[in-house]
Design a protein around this motif. Sequence first.
Motif, mmCIF file in Angstrom:
data_model
loop_
_atom_site.group_PDB
_atom_site.id
_atom_site.type_symbol
_atom_site.label_atom_id
_atom_site.label_comp_id
_atom_site.label_asym_id
_atom_site.label_seq_id
_atom_site.Cartn_x
_atom_site.Cartn_y
_atom_site.Cartn_z
ATOM 1 N N SER A 107 -4.573 -4.405 0.465
ATOM 2 C CA SER A 107 -4.633 -2.946 0.304
ATOM 3 C C SER A 107 -3.266 -2.309 0.579
ATOM 4 O O SER A 107 -2.886 -1.344 -0.086
ATOM 5 N N HIS A 108 -2.522 -2.852 1.521
ATOM 6 C CA HIS A 108 -1.179 -2.338 1.800
ATOM 7 C C HIS A 108 -0.220 -2.713 0.673
ATOM 8 O O HIS A 108 0.605 -1.905 0.246
ATOM 9 N N LEU A 109 -0.323 -3.937 0.187
ATOM 10 C CA LEU A 109 0.570 -4.373 -0.892
ATOM 11 C C LEU A 109 0.279 -3.647 -2.196
ATOM 12 O O LEU A 109 1.180 -3.426 -3.008
ATOM 13 N N LYS A 110 -0.975 -3.262 -2.414
ATOM 14 C CA LYS A 110 -1.349 -2.571 -3.637
ATOM 15 C C LYS A 110 -0.657 -1.206 -3.719
ATOM 16 O O LYS A 110 -0.211 -0.783 -4.779
ATOM 17 N N THR A 111 -0.538 -0.497 -2.593
ATOM 18 C CA THR A 111 0.137 0.800 -2.606
ATOM 19 C C THR A 111 1.651 0.645 -2.726
ATOM 20 O O THR A 111 2.324 1.548 -3.222
ATOM 21 N N SER A 121 -4.152 -14.433 4.511
ATOM 22 C CA SER A 121 -3.275 -13.341 4.935
ATOM 23 C C SER A 121 -2.969 -12.394 3.767
ATOM 24 O O SER A 121 -2.860 -11.190 3.961
ATOM 25 N N TYR A 122 -2.850 -12.931 2.553
ATOM 26 C CA TYR A 122 -2.636 -12.059 1.387
ATOM 27 C C TYR A 122 -3.865 -11.181 1.147
ATOM 28 O O TYR A 122 -3.739 -10.006 0.828
ATOM 29 N N THR A 123 -5.049 -11.759 1.313
ATOM 30 C CA THR A 123 -6.275 -10.997 1.121
ATOM 31 C C THR A 123 -6.379 -9.873 2.144
ATOM 32 O O THR A 123 -6.776 -8.754 1.813
ATOM 33 N N TRP A 124 -6.026 -10.167 3.384
ATOM 34 C CA TRP A 124 -6.096 -9.144 4.434
ATOM 35 C C TRP A 124 -5.101 -8.014 4.211
ATOM 36 O O TRP A 124 -5.356 -6.864 4.542
ATOM 37 N N SER A 125 -3.934 -8.308 3.652
ATOM 38 C CA SER A 125 -2.916 -7.271 3.481
ATOM 39 C C SER A 125 -2.850 -6.737 2.051
ATOM 40 O O SER A 125 -1.911 -6.033 1.708
#
Length: 89
Positions: A78-82, A72-76
């Motif tokens: 790109s959102h967490l990076k911003t 789930s961390y891998t999937w999200s």
Amino acid sequence: MADKVVPIKEQKLMDVKLGQLPSWLAARDYSAQGIFLGFKAGYDRFFNKYINVKNAGIGGFAMLMTGYVILSYTWSYSHLKTERIRKYH
């Protein structure tokens, strides 16, 4: 007593020698049904080894949840990076 000769298609990956690897990979079933049955066999093996035992511990469940958290961390990511470059003040 000599070991039984097992066809390359029925050998496990850990039993395949490096020179036999291309022929072992060519013998695999890459259809949708073959991939599904491969995942099903892996799930059944995991379930029978860690979950479906007489004296079950927390190990199998912990590995399953750890895998879920990492996935789930891998999937999200790109959102967490911003989100991390924003300043809250």
